[in-house]
Design an enzyme around this catalytic site. Sequence first.
Site, PDB file in Angstrom:
ATOM      1  N   LYS A 150       0.861  -1.189   0.000  1.00  0.00           N
ATOM      2  CA  LYS A 150       0.000   0.000   0.000  1.00  0.00           C
ATOM      3  C   LYS A 150       0.894   1.235   0.000  1.00  0.00           C
ATOM      4  O   LYS A 150       1.705   1.409   0.902  1.00  0.00           O
ATOM      5  CB  LYS A 150      -0.909  -0.004   1.234  1.00  0.00           C
ATOM      6  CG  LYS A 150      -1.708   1.299   1.444  1.00  0.00           C
ATOM      7  CD  LYS A 150      -2.652   1.217   2.647  1.00  0.00           C
ATOM      8  CE  LYS A 150      -3.303   2.561   2.960  1.00  0.00           C
ATOM      9  NZ  LYS A 150      -4.215   2.519   4.123  1.00  0.00           N
ATOM     10  N   ASP A 207      -2.649  10.137   3.624  1.00  0.00           N
ATOM     11  CA  ASP A 207      -4.052   9.738   3.783  1.00  0.00           C
ATOM     12  C   ASP A 207      -4.769  10.723   4.702  1.00  0.00           C
ATOM     13  O   ASP A 207      -4.708  10.617   5.921  1.00  0.00           O
ATOM     14  CB  ASP A 207      -4.123   8.316   4.361  1.00  0.00           C
ATOM     15  CG  ASP A 207      -5.569   7.843   4.561  1.00  0.00           C
ATOM     16  OD1 ASP A 207      -6.488   8.499   4.015  1.00  0.00           O
ATOM     17  OD2 ASP A 207      -5.758   6.818   5.253  1.00  0.00           O
ATOM     18  N   LYS A 218     -10.261  12.668   8.230  1.00  0.00           N
ATOM     19  CA  LYS A 218      -9.816  12.262   9.568  1.00  0.00           C
ATOM     20  C   LYS A 218      -9.764  13.464  10.499  1.00  0.00           C
ATOM     21  O   LYS A 218      -9.485  14.574  10.049  1.00  0.00           O
ATOM     22  CB  LYS A 218      -8.386  11.698   9.487  1.00  0.00           C
ATOM     23  CG  LYS A 218      -8.245  10.347   8.826  1.00  0.00           C
ATOM     24  CD  LYS A 218      -6.766   9.943   8.789  1.00  0.00           C
ATOM     25  CE  LYS A 218      -6.561   8.620   8.073  1.00  0.00           C
ATOM     26  NZ  LYS A 218      -7.167   7.476   8.739  1.00  0.00           N
ATOM     27  N   ASP A 246       1.495   6.343   5.535  1.00  0.00           N
ATOM     28  CA  ASP A 246       0.530   5.385   4.994  1.00  0.00           C
ATOM     29  C   ASP A 246       1.046   4.662   3.745  1.00  0.00           C
ATOM     30  O   ASP A 246       0.317   3.907   3.111  1.00  0.00           O
ATOM     31  CB  ASP A 246      -0.806   6.082   4.716  1.00  0.00           C
ATOM     32  CG  ASP A 246      -2.009   5.159   4.897  1.00  0.00           C
ATOM     33  OD1 ASP A 246      -1.861   4.123   5.567  1.00  0.00           O
ATOM     34  OD2 ASP A 246      -3.081   5.469   4.347  1.00  0.00           O
ATOM     35  N   ASP A 278     -12.202   6.983   3.670  1.00  0.00           N
ATOM     36  CA  ASP A 278     -10.989   6.744   4.462  1.00  0.00           C
ATOM     37  C   ASP A 278     -10.579   5.268   4.448  1.00  0.00           C
ATOM     38  O   ASP A 278      -9.482   4.927   4.861  1.00  0.00           O
ATOM     39  CB  ASP A 278     -11.214   7.242   5.901  1.00  0.00           C
ATOM     40  CG  ASP A 278      -9.918   7.390   6.670  1.00  0.00           C
ATOM     41  OD1 ASP A 278      -8.839   7.358   6.034  1.00  0.00           O
ATOM     42  OD2 ASP A 278      -9.986   7.551   7.908  1.00  0.00           O
ATOM     43  N   GLU A 309      -9.530   3.578   2.070  1.00  0.00           N
ATOM     44  CA  GLU A 309      -9.050   3.695   0.684  1.00  0.00           C
ATOM     45  C   GLU A 309      -7.969   2.674   0.336  1.00  0.00           C
ATOM     46  O   GLU A 309      -7.792   2.337  -0.828  1.00  0.00           O
ATOM     47  CB  GLU A 309      -8.509   5.115   0.449  1.00  0.00           C
ATOM     48  CG  GLU A 309      -7.069   5.369   0.920  1.00  0.00           C
ATOM     49  CD  GLU A 309      -6.840   5.174   2.410  1.00  0.00           C
ATOM     50  OE1 GLU A 309      -7.796   5.362   3.191  1.00  0.00           O
ATOM     51  OE2 GLU A 309      -5.715   4.817   2.815  1.00  0.00           O
ATOM     52  N   ARG A 336      -7.685  -0.524   0.853  1.00  0.00           N
ATOM     53  CA  ARG A 336      -8.185  -1.766   0.256  1.00  0.00           C
ATOM     54  C   ARG A 336      -8.618  -1.540  -1.197  1.00  0.00           C
ATOM     55  O   ARG A 336      -8.599  -2.470  -2.005  1.00  0.00           O
ATOM     56  CB  ARG A 336      -9.326  -2.331   1.125  1.00  0.00           C
ATOM     57  CG  ARG A 336     -10.522  -1.436   1.256  1.00  0.00           C
ATOM     58  CD  ARG A 336     -11.404  -1.803   2.444  1.00  0.00           C
ATOM     59  NE  ARG A 336     -10.841  -1.354   3.727  1.00  0.00           N
ATOM     60  CZ  ARG A 336     -11.392  -1.582   4.913  1.00  0.00           C
ATOM     61  NH1 ARG A 336     -12.516  -2.251   5.008  1.00  0.00           N
ATOM     62  NH2 ARG A 336     -10.821  -1.128   6.008  1.00  0.00           N
TER      63      ARG A 336
HETATM   64  N1  BES Z   1      -4.376   4.470   6.867  1.00  0.00           N
HETATM   65  C1  BES Z   1      -5.497   4.190   7.680  1.00  0.00           C
HETATM   66  C2  BES Z   1      -5.211   3.179   8.788  1.00  0.00           C
HETATM   67  C3  BES Z   1      -4.226   3.603   9.853  1.00  0.00           C
HETATM   68  C4  BES Z   1      -4.684   4.134  11.054  1.00  0.00           C
HETATM   69  C5  BES Z   1      -2.879   3.453   9.683  1.00  0.00           C
HETATM   70  C6  BES Z   1      -3.800   4.514  12.032  1.00  0.00           C
HETATM   71  C7  BES Z   1      -1.978   3.822  10.664  1.00  0.00           C
HETATM   72  C8  BES Z   1      -2.436   4.351  11.837  1.00  0.00           C
HETATM   73  C9  BES Z   1      -6.616   3.606   6.823  1.00  0.00           C
HETATM   74  O1  BES Z   1      -6.678   4.067   5.519  1.00  0.00           O
HETATM   75  C10 BES Z   1      -7.904   4.005   7.479  1.00  0.00           C
HETATM   76  O2  BES Z   1      -8.153   5.152   7.577  1.00  0.00           O
HETATM   77  N2  BES Z   1      -8.652   3.000   7.925  1.00  0.00           N
HETATM   78  C11 BES Z   1      -9.904   3.245   8.575  1.00  0.00           C
HETATM   79  C12 BES Z   1     -10.899   2.248   8.031  1.00  0.00           C
HETATM   80  C13 BES Z   1     -12.301   2.501   8.483  1.00  0.00           C
HETATM   81  C14 BES Z   1     -12.837   3.764   7.856  1.00  0.00           C
HETATM   82  C15 BES Z   1     -13.142   1.302   8.099  1.00  0.00           C
HETATM   83  C16 BES Z   1      -9.705   3.042  10.072  1.00  0.00           C
HETATM   84  O3  BES Z   1      -8.998   2.121  10.465  1.00  0.00           O
HETATM   85  O4  BES Z   1     -10.251   3.828  10.836  1.00  0.00           O
HETATM   86 ZN    ZN Z   2      -4.835   4.660   4.669  1.00  0.00          ZN
HETATM   87 ZN    ZN Z   3      -7.736   5.896   5.299  1.00  0.00          ZN
END
Ligand code: BES
Ligand code: ZN
Ligand code: ZN
Length: 487
Positions: free
Chosen positions: A254, A259, A266, A277, A336, A338, A340
Site C-alpha cells: 500500500k 491519507d 480524519k 501510509d 478513508d 481507501e 483496500r
Molecule cells: N491508513 C489508515 C489506517 C491507519 C490508522 C494506519 C492509524 C496507521 C495508523 C486507513 O486508511 C484508514 O483510515 N482505515 C480506517 C478504516 C475505516 C474507515 C473502516 C480506520 O482504520 O479507521
Molecule cells: Zn490509509
Molecule cells: Zn484511510
Amino acid sequence: MNITVKSGNVLREASDLAVLAAFEDAALPDAAAGLLEPDDFRGRAGQTLLLYPRGAVAARRLLLVGLGKRDKVTAESVRRAAATAVRQARELQVAALSIGVVDDLPLDGAATGQALAEGLHLGAYRYWKYRTGLTTEQTFVVESATVYTGDEREADVRAGIATGQIVARGVMFARDLVNSPGYAMTPARMGEEAIELEQRVGLKATVLDKAQLTEQGFGGILAVGQGSANDPRFIIMEYGAAQEGTPTICLVGKGLTFDSGGLSIKPAEAMDTMKSDMGGSAAVFGAMQIVAELGLPLHVVGLVSSAENMPSGTSYRPGDVVTTLSGKTIEVLNTDAEGRIILADALHYAQRYNPAAIVELSTLTGAIIIALGSHATGMVATDDLLAERVSRAGEISGERVWQLPLWQEYHDMIKSEIADLKNIGGREGGSITAGAFLAAFVGDYPFVHLDIAGTAWAGAPSKPYDAHGGTGVGVRLLTEFLRGYAQ
Ligand code: BES
Ligand code: ZN
Ligand code: ZN
C-alpha cells in the site's frame, strides 16, 4: 559504519571502547569480573554498565551489555544489545568501538553476525534531513566497529555481517521513504524511487502513470487518487526471471503517500502521521533492494499502488461505485477505507504472474492497533502453509506477526446491496473484514495480508534499534521469508 571481524579477545586487544555482552546466568570473564561489585551488573536483558578499567584490560572504557538468560537469547537479543552499544558509543563520542562475541551464544555465527550488523546500523539511524543547528555532538558518527570472535566462528560471523549490512541498508531505505514528508514523497516520486532502484541494483522497474492507468482500467487506484493534485502511479519491480524450479513470489504494498481520509476526513490527531501510509510499499522497496543484492534464486515481483487521498471538488465520494481492474465493483461508504481499494487493483494484477504466493503489506486499519498494539503485525491468510512460513519468518527476524481468523462470516460482512463489495464492514472485526475484502481479489492464489498500521511508525520507540518515525517494519520479515523460500 564500517564493520570488520577479527579473531581474538576483545579484552586483550580493543583500545578505546570495548563492549562485552554478558548472560544473566553465567560468570563474567575474570578480567572483567574483578572490575565491579557483582551485584552492580546482573546481565539482565537491556542492562548496561560502563567501566573505566585503568589498565586492567587493554581498552580505556569497557561497556557491559546484558543479554538475559542464556537459553532465552535470540537474534533479537543480539540485535538490541548491538544497538544499545552503538548508542552508548555515540553518546561517548567514540568513533571506533570493539565488540566481543560471546563464545557460547546459542546462535550460529551467521545469525550472530547478521543480528550484530543490523543492530549496529539501525541503532545508529536518525532521520535528521530537516534539522538545522545540530551540534557536533549530535552529528557525531560512529565510524567503525570491530567484532572479535573465536577462530572457528570467524568466517560465519563475517558472512553474517555482510548479510546484515545489506538487510540494514534495506530497512533504512524503507525508513527514509516513510519519514519523507508527504509533499516530497508523492506517487510520482515513488515511481522515481523504483527507477533509481533499477539503476542501483539491477532489477526491472515499470511505472504506470495516470494515462496508462486509465487506459488499462485501474479503477481503484484512479478513484482514490482523483481528488489530489498529485496523480497516482502503479509501480512494478521485477527481480529474477521465472524459471523452471524457481517459484514466483509477489510482494504487494500500500503506497498512500498521504491519507487525509478524503471527504470522510480524519480528525487532526489521527492525520498527523499519515505520511506513513505508504509503509507497506516502503517495505516492498526495501525487500526488493535486498533480494537483488543478496542474489536470491527466486523470481520476485514487487507491486505498489500509490496515490494520495485528498478532499477536493474532484474527490471520490461516499456512495460512489468503483469498477476495479478485476471488473469487480465496490460501493464506497467511507473514503478513508481507501487502502483496500487501491490494493484491489494490485492484487488482481498479481495473478498474471501465476505466483506461488502473494504477500501484501499495508497500514490498513486502526483496529489492528487496538487489537495488537505496536508489538505485532496482524496477519490474515487464505493458506495455512504460507501463513506458517510468514509466522516463522516473523519469529526469526524479530518482526512478529499474529494471525486472525478468516471465516465465511467475515466475508459476508462486506457484501453490498448495490455492488459486489462494500469498502467497510462496520467497527466489529475491522481488521479481519479488511483482510476479507482483499482476499476477494487474489483468486485462488495463496495469500497473506499483513496489517502493519501498529508497527510501521514509532512515535515513542520501545526498541533500541528503532528511532522516532518509520520503523521499516516488514523489510526484515520479508527478507527472512524469501530466504526461507529460496532454500
Ligand atoms: N491508513 C489508515 C489506517 C491507519 C490508522 C494506519 C492509524 C496507521 C495508523 C486507513 O486508511 C484508514 O483510515 N482505515 C480506517 C478504516 C475505516 C474507515 C473502516 C480506520 O482504520 O479507521
Ligand atoms: Zn490509509
Ligand atoms: Zn484511510
